[in-house]
Write an enzyme that holds these catalytic residues in place. Sequence first.
Site: not given
Ligand code: AMP
Length: 281
Positions: A33, A39, A63, A155, A178, A188-189
Amino acid sequence: MTPPIIRSLTDLRDQVTTWKRAGETVGVVPTMGALHQGHLSLVRAAEQDCDRVIVTIFVNPKQFNSPEDYEAYPRTEEDDARKLSSFRVDAVYVPDGPQMYPDGFATNISVAGITDGLCGAHRPGHFDGVATVVTKLFTQTMADSAYFGEKDYQQLQVVTRLAKDLDLPIEVVGCPTIREEDGLAMSSRNLLLSDRARIWAPELNRAMQDMAEGLLKGEDFNTLKAQATARIAAANFTEVEYLELRAADTLELMTQADRPARLLAAAWLAGVRLIDNIAVG
Ligand code: AMP
């Protein structure tokens, strides 16, 4: 219109079974989220490949390395649903904790080797948590393909490995990172950064870009690493957890960019852990 939210596994299975009976393909985008353009780029890729798209939102306690980090993680479900309304998303699956880990849950998925270094070395148990939840999300959604960002490069390798090793009938698709206009990888952080810290944050990526350029010119790895680390510290980062060159496919350690490689880093800025990685060569 915001996509329908599904909270129970039974409802999810009923929905996916209907799609599959109609011969439709299903793509899943697993997330925690607080959705941003990173995302949404995965959602776009899923839309292009699949008849049906499921986005999952689950802040996975397994995690996280500390309860404080888990509590502080941004939760913005309504905003997330609104952001997805301009995409062809057929369902947002939002299980709660007991749905995912009912009483008596006792199984752990652990991927060896590829999890030894980098984030695996600094976040004990993190990739077990990722591998366990991702395996569950794959089997729960029965998706044909799953979309992950290169932003979390280790990951992506872990998930690719586990799908292969466990013969899961799903294709794992990696999508490019991105970034904000100033080069900061979207995360998100980033929402947890103060205004001042947000200004310093892109220095991590800039230092990595320059280091990659130096490596391609054949300059010495350790000298470049020392320069980059000093530069990151000068931008008020308090700790560089790792800054390493690894083989793009196996994540084996390297010091020369003599085959496709990845430069990967994790560093702390104002109490927030940022990670980034870029291709070298
Ligand atoms: P998370 O919500 O952080 O667990 O991320 C969910 C998915 O979004 C994971 O596959 C991440 O690698 C991908 N993701 C997060 N940030 C980016 C980004 N800046 N560019 C591309 N994919 C992302």
